[in-house]
Design a protein around this motif. Structure first.
Motif, PDB file in Angstrom:
ATOM      1  N   GLU A 533       0.859  -1.184   0.000  1.00 62.27           N
ATOM      2  CA  GLU A 533       0.000   0.000   0.000  1.00 62.27           C
ATOM      3  C   GLU A 533       0.898   1.238   0.000  1.00 62.27           C
ATOM      4  OE1 GLU A 533      -1.779   0.964   3.847  1.00 62.27           O
ATOM      5  OE2 GLU A 533      -0.810  -0.856   4.630  1.00 62.27           O
ATOM      6  N   LEU A 534       0.334   2.380  -0.321  1.00 64.49           N
ATOM      7  CA  LEU A 534       1.085   3.635  -0.253  1.00 64.49           C
ATOM      8  C   LEU A 534       1.007   4.188   1.170  1.00 64.49           C
ATOM      9  CD1 LEU A 534       0.295   5.670  -3.502  1.00 64.49           C
ATOM     10  CD2 LEU A 534       2.539   4.930  -2.702  1.00 64.49           C
ATOM     11  N   PHE A 535       2.165   4.490   1.770  1.00 66.76           N
ATOM     12  CA  PHE A 535       2.149   5.078   3.113  1.00 66.76           C
ATOM     13  C   PHE A 535       3.332   6.032   3.258  1.00 66.76           C
ATOM     14  CE2 PHE A 535       4.609   1.207   3.347  1.00 66.76           C
ATOM     15  CZ  PHE A 535       5.723   1.568   4.099  1.00 66.76           C
ATOM     16  N   ASN A 536       3.231   6.923   4.228  1.00 69.66           N
ATOM     17  CA  ASN A 536       4.258   7.936   4.473  1.00 69.66           C
ATOM     18  C   ASN A 536       5.365   7.337   5.333  1.00 69.66           C
ATOM     19  OD1 ASN A 536       5.792  10.172   4.945  1.00 69.66           O
ATOM     20  ND2 ASN A 536       4.197  11.354   5.987  1.00 69.66           N
ATOM     21  N   ILE A 537       6.574   7.224   4.785  1.00 71.49           N
ATOM     22  CA  ILE A 537       7.685   6.593   5.509  1.00 71.49           C
ATOM     23  C   ILE A 537       8.120   7.421   6.707  1.00 71.49           C
ATOM     24  CG2 ILE A 537       9.471   7.667   4.065  1.00 71.49           C
ATOM     25  CD1 ILE A 537       9.467   4.079   5.489  1.00 71.49           C
ATOM     26  N   GLN A 538       7.872   8.740   6.663  1.00 68.34           N
ATOM     27  CA  GLN A 538       8.274   9.602   7.783  1.00 68.34           C
ATOM     28  C   GLN A 538       7.510   9.229   9.059  1.00 68.34           C
ATOM     29  OE1 GLN A 538       7.373  13.847   7.521  1.00 68.34           O
ATOM     30  NE2 GLN A 538       9.451  14.320   8.243  1.00 68.34           N
ATOM     31  N   GLU A 539       6.234   8.859   8.885  1.00 76.31           N
ATOM     32  CA  GLU A 539       5.425   8.464  10.047  1.00 76.31           C
ATOM     33  C   GLU A 539       5.987   7.200  10.698  1.00 76.31           C
ATOM     34  OE1 GLU A 539       1.464   8.031   8.642  1.00 76.31           O
ATOM     35  OE2 GLU A 539       1.121  10.186   8.333  1.00 76.31           O
ATOM     36  N   VAL A 540       6.468   6.266   9.869  1.00 78.47           N
ATOM     37  CA  VAL A 540       7.058   5.032  10.408  1.00 78.47           C
ATOM     38  C   VAL A 540       8.299   5.375  11.217  1.00 78.47           C
ATOM     39  CG1 VAL A 540       8.134   2.828   9.801  1.00 78.47           C
ATOM     40  CG2 VAL A 540       6.139   3.649   8.509  1.00 78.47           C
ATOM     41  N   PHE A 541       9.136   6.255  10.691  1.00 75.96           N
ATOM     42  CA  PHE A 541      10.333   6.676  11.417  1.00 75.96           C
ATOM     43  C   PHE A 541       9.966   7.243  12.791  1.00 75.96           C
ATOM     44  CE2 PHE A 541      13.038   7.143   7.423  1.00 75.96           C
ATOM     45  CZ  PHE A 541      13.943   6.182   7.823  1.00 75.96           C
ATOM     46  N   HIS A 542       8.979   8.153  12.806  1.00 73.07           N
ATOM     47  CA  HIS A 542       8.609   8.800  14.066  1.00 73.07           C
ATOM     48  C   HIS A 542       8.087   7.786  15.089  1.00 73.07           C
ATOM     49  CE1 HIS A 542       8.077  12.954  11.921  1.00 73.07           C
ATOM     50  NE2 HIS A 542       9.336  12.584  12.050  1.00 73.07           N
ATOM     51  N   THR A 543       7.287   6.824  14.619  1.00 71.77           N
ATOM     52  CA  THR A 543       6.730   5.796  15.520  1.00 71.77           C
ATOM     53  C   THR A 543       7.841   4.945  16.122  1.00 71.77           C
ATOM     54  OG1 THR A 543       4.716   5.713  14.184  1.00 71.77           O
ATOM     55  CG2 THR A 543       5.143   3.859  15.664  1.00 71.77           C
ATOM     56  N   MET A 574       5.511  -4.835   7.362  1.00 68.97           N
ATOM     57  CA  MET A 574       6.840  -5.417   7.122  1.00 68.97           C
ATOM     58  C   MET A 574       7.920  -4.345   7.178  1.00 68.97           C
ATOM     59  SD  MET A 574       6.237  -8.210   4.103  1.00 68.97           S
ATOM     60  CE  MET A 574       5.131  -9.608   4.333  1.00 68.97           C
ATOM     61  N   VAL A 575       7.640  -3.195   6.583  1.00 66.32           N
ATOM     62  CA  VAL A 575       8.620  -2.101   6.604  1.00 66.32           C
ATOM     63  C   VAL A 575       8.829  -1.611   8.037  1.00 66.32           C
ATOM     64  CG1 VAL A 575       9.114   0.248   5.797  1.00 66.32           C
ATOM     65  CG2 VAL A 575       8.119  -1.428   4.225  1.00 66.32           C
ATOM     66  N   GLU A 576       7.762  -1.589   8.821  1.00 65.22           N
ATOM     67  CA  GLU A 576       7.891  -1.183  10.223  1.00 65.22           C
ATOM     68  C   GLU A 576       8.835  -2.121  10.971  1.00 65.22           C
ATOM     69  OE1 GLU A 576       3.852  -1.140  11.537  1.00 65.22           O
ATOM     70  OE2 GLU A 576       3.573   0.996  11.124  1.00 65.22           O
ATOM     71  N   ILE A 577       8.710  -3.433  10.698  1.00 66.59           N
ATOM     72  CA  ILE A 577       9.597  -4.419  11.335  1.00 66.59           C
ATOM     73  C   ILE A 577      11.053  -4.142  10.956  1.00 66.59           C
ATOM     74  CG2 ILE A 577      10.258  -6.864  11.358  1.00 66.59           C
ATOM     75  CD1 ILE A 577       7.218  -7.476  10.948  1.00 66.59           C
ATOM     76  N   VAL A 578      11.283  -3.865   9.669  1.00 69.83           N
ATOM     77  CA  VAL A 578      12.643  -3.625   9.175  1.00 69.83           C
ATOM     78  C   VAL A 578      13.229  -2.373   9.828  1.00 69.83           C
ATOM     79  CG1 VAL A 578      14.035  -3.082   7.136  1.00 69.83           C
ATOM     80  CG2 VAL A 578      12.197  -4.771   6.963  1.00 69.83           C
TER      81      VAL A 578
END
Length: 685
Positions: A533-543, A574-578
């Protein structure tokens, strides 16, 4: 500068007008001239003027008229000169058959009137054509004949051209020493007559030849001489060629600063001129420079661009060099399968280039023996005469020999037929054996694949048991031991409170173990299916950065957020895990006061994510183990934090499931950079 350009333009204009005036004067003079040898001579001067301005149709028209008049008045010199000009025009049109035919006729006429200079210039022209066509022995004979005459008459213009022809012939036949010798001779003559263009050409040729002979200091000396002679306006193409070559020569001595100066200048210059050959040569050389300086990512980008250009313009020599550099690049990175792929392409192309030109070049060539007859016509007539005489004396007058020859021919045909049938049977047998071998190879490969699969499954099982029985067991046992002490009142509540941080650490370890173990086992058993899906990678970084705040604070690490709002097309969980694994690892291997930086950017239409730390770094021998679960590689953190060795293996599996790639650049005691490349949009079907 403007004044110089204006002066040059005026001189060119003056030259054109003066040349046109001369053509007009000669045309008028020719119109009023009687049909005699003087008219032929004036016509030849007019032909020379048209040839000089490359008006070949008009020149050829006057050539034909002049030849007819010369034949009519029996003026052999006019026939020789007009035929010579006709040959020159055919040569300019690349019609070599007609060019050589007219050169031969012209030489015949010059021989009749014993015009030594005419004979020499024809021989020199034939030599040039034959060398270009690859007939090096014939070309050399003609060039040697011309040189002999030019040297005796001290004709420097003609001599420099003849020396150049010889040098080219020797170069084409890989006789580099001889090629250098005659280029130096050509250079000496051109310096005497102040032929600037010829001096530049000969000097560049000598530099190229010394480079081939691995005499790089001499090559540098001559390349720098060429650069000093170049005109910034008129010699732009040569400058674009020389700069990368000169940089490459300095690279041979690992003089990186000088090499870099020339190569970067050469690349910029050729890009500005849109000179694809120059860009290709510069990119190959700069890629080699960066590879030697261990700037692998930069070298890869430059060599890939060079590879695309080499294929586009079909420059096989530079493509071969590019293959060789790609072999070195992938070997350096440990991508040995890729290196093997480039190696196969390298040897295929090298073999192809070797087969293009394999000339046989006799070393005892003598100048042509010329007389006043037509060598070609005499050879043909003599051959026909001898053949007819032999036929009459043998075949017709001796029937026994004729019958014997027929019998021998019949026997030979029978043997050939027998060999042909036998060969066909052998080919059929070989083909059958090849097919059987191919089938056997397929079966063996299938068995090997099954064996590898079973080994991998077994390794997964062993890894799971090892982690469960050792690491996970230790963490849980430690937690249980603390709780038992409290339960049995073996320690006071105050003492227990002091142990809470260690208890929390063990719980965190157990949780992290279970988290990584579950994900890794799923990926190994191929049960994970990405849901992109399309998601904002910056939000993952902040979390994920929020999860390590306490640990960062405890170790007094500086955490810098250089992330920016950008979208990635992948499975978000999956990207969050990485990302969590990479940030946790960075914290784990950073010391007090170290810096961790997270960032992302758009590179070539893909998202490039980077987690960088200034921690302890990774040794060269351990980098290859990082992403391989079978290596069982794990180390403790800067505060004895434990790990399973699975985090990066999971990261690699999850990234590749999302059509991405992951790699690391690290130096011991300097720090590490982990890169992830992921798509930014769904693939086009």
């Amino acid at each position: 500068m403007k004044q110089l350009l204006t002066l040059a333009a005026c001189l060119v204009t003056f030259f054109v007008f003066s040349q046109n005036d001369r053509i007009d004067d000669l045309t008028v003079e020719l119109a009023y001239q009687e049909s005699d040898s003087t008219k032929v001579d004036i016509s030849l001067m007019l032909i020379d003027e048209f040839y000089a301005i490359e008006d070949y149709p008009k020149a050829l028209r006057y050539v034909n008229q002049t030849a007819k008049l010369s034949e009519k008045i029996n003026y052999t010199k006019g026939l020789a000169e007009s035929t010579y000009y006709r040959a020159l025009i055919y040569a300019k049109r690349n019609d070599y058959y007609n060019a050589i035919d007219n050169y031969d006729k012209s030489r015949k006429y010059y021989l009749q009137i014993s015009d030594t200079l005419g004979i020499a210039k024809v021989s020199n022209s034939i030599g040039l054509i034959e060398i270009r066509r690859g007939n090096y022995a014939v070309g050399l004979k003609n060039a040697l004949s011309a040189i002999d005459i030019f040297e005796k008459q001290d004709l420097k213009d003609e001599l420099s051209t003849a020396y150049n022809n010889l040098a080219e012939a020797y170069f084409k036949t890989n006789q580099i020493d001889k090629a250098i010798e005659f280029n130096i001779k050509a250079l000496e003559v051109r310096e005497q007559i102040n032929d600037r263009k010829g001096i530049i050409t000969s000097t560049k040729n000598i530099a190229d030849l010394y480079s081939l002979r691995k005499e790089h200091r001499k090559s540098i000396e001559y390349y720098e001489k060429v650069l000093d002679m170049l005109n910034p306006t008129n010699d732009r193409a040569i400058r674009g060629e020389i700069l990368p070559k000169l940089g490459s020569q300095y690279l041979e001595f690992k003089e990186y600063d000088k090499a870099s100066d020339y190569l970067v200048e050469g690349l910029k210059y050729n890009r500005k001129e849109d000179n694809q050959e120059g860009i290709l040569r510069a990119l190959n050389a700069i890629g080699n420079l960066n590879l030697q300086k261990k700037k692998v990512r930069l070298a890869e980008a430059q060599l890939n661009e060079a590879y695309n250009i080499a294929q586009k313009i079909d420059n096989k020599t530079e493509l071969l060099e590019n293959y060789k550099l790609h072999i070195a690049l992938d070997s350096t990175r440990g991508y040995f399968q890729n290196a093997f792929f480039w190696q196969n392409k390298y040897y295929d192309l090298k073999e192809e280039l070797a087969l293009i030109d394999q000339p046989v070049f006799p070393s005892d060539v003598e100048p042509l023996e010329l007389d006043d007859s037509n060598p070609i016509e005499d050879d043909i007539s003599n051959f026909e005469e001898d053949e007819s005489n032999d036929d009459q004396n043998t075949w017709l007058n001796n029937p026994l020999i004729l019958y014997g020859a027929l019998a021998a021919t019949a026997l030979l045909l029978a043997l050939l037929l027998f060999n042909f049938i036998k060969l066909r049977k052998q080919k059929a047998t070989i083909a059958e054996h090849k097919e059987k071998l191919a089938q056997e190879q397929i079966r063996n490969e299938a068995i090997l694949e099954q064996t590898h699969h079973l080994e991998e499954v077994n390794q997964v099982k062993d890894k799971l048991f090892s982690i469960v029985s050792h690491d996970l067991k230790d963490s849980i046992s430690s937690i249980k031991a603390f709780l038992d002490l409290l339960k049995e009142d073996s320690i006071s509540k105050e003492e227990f409170r002091d142990l809470i941080p260690e208890l929390s650490e063990n719980a965190n370890n157990a949780s992290s173990l279970l988290f990584n173990l579950l994900n890794w086992s799923k990926s190994q058993m191929q049960s994970l299916e990405p849901k992109p899906e399309l998601f904002n990678i910056q939000e993952v970084f902040h979390t994920k950065m929020a999860l390590v705040e306490q640990k960062v604070e405890d170790k007094r690490i500086v955490l810098i957020d250089e992330s920016q709002r950008d979208f990635v097309y992948a499975d978000k969980s999956m990207v969050e895990i990485v990302i969590q694994n990479l940030i946790t690892n960075a914290v784990k291997f950073s010391r007090t006061g170290d810096v961790i930086t997270v960032s992302n950017q758009d590179v070539g239409g893909k998202a490039l994510i980077c987690v960088e730390d200034t921690g302890v770094g990774i040794s060269r021998e351990n980098i290859d183990k990082l992403f391989n679960a079978n290596k069982n590689f794990t180390t403790v953190g800067t505060k004895n934090e434990k790990g399973t060795g699975l985090g990066l293996t999971i990261a690699k599996d999850l990234v590749e499931l999302n059509d991405g790639r992951i790699w690391v650049e690290s130096t011991e005691n300097v720090g590490s950079k982990f890169f992830i490349e992921l798509p930014k949009a769904a693939p086009i079907a």
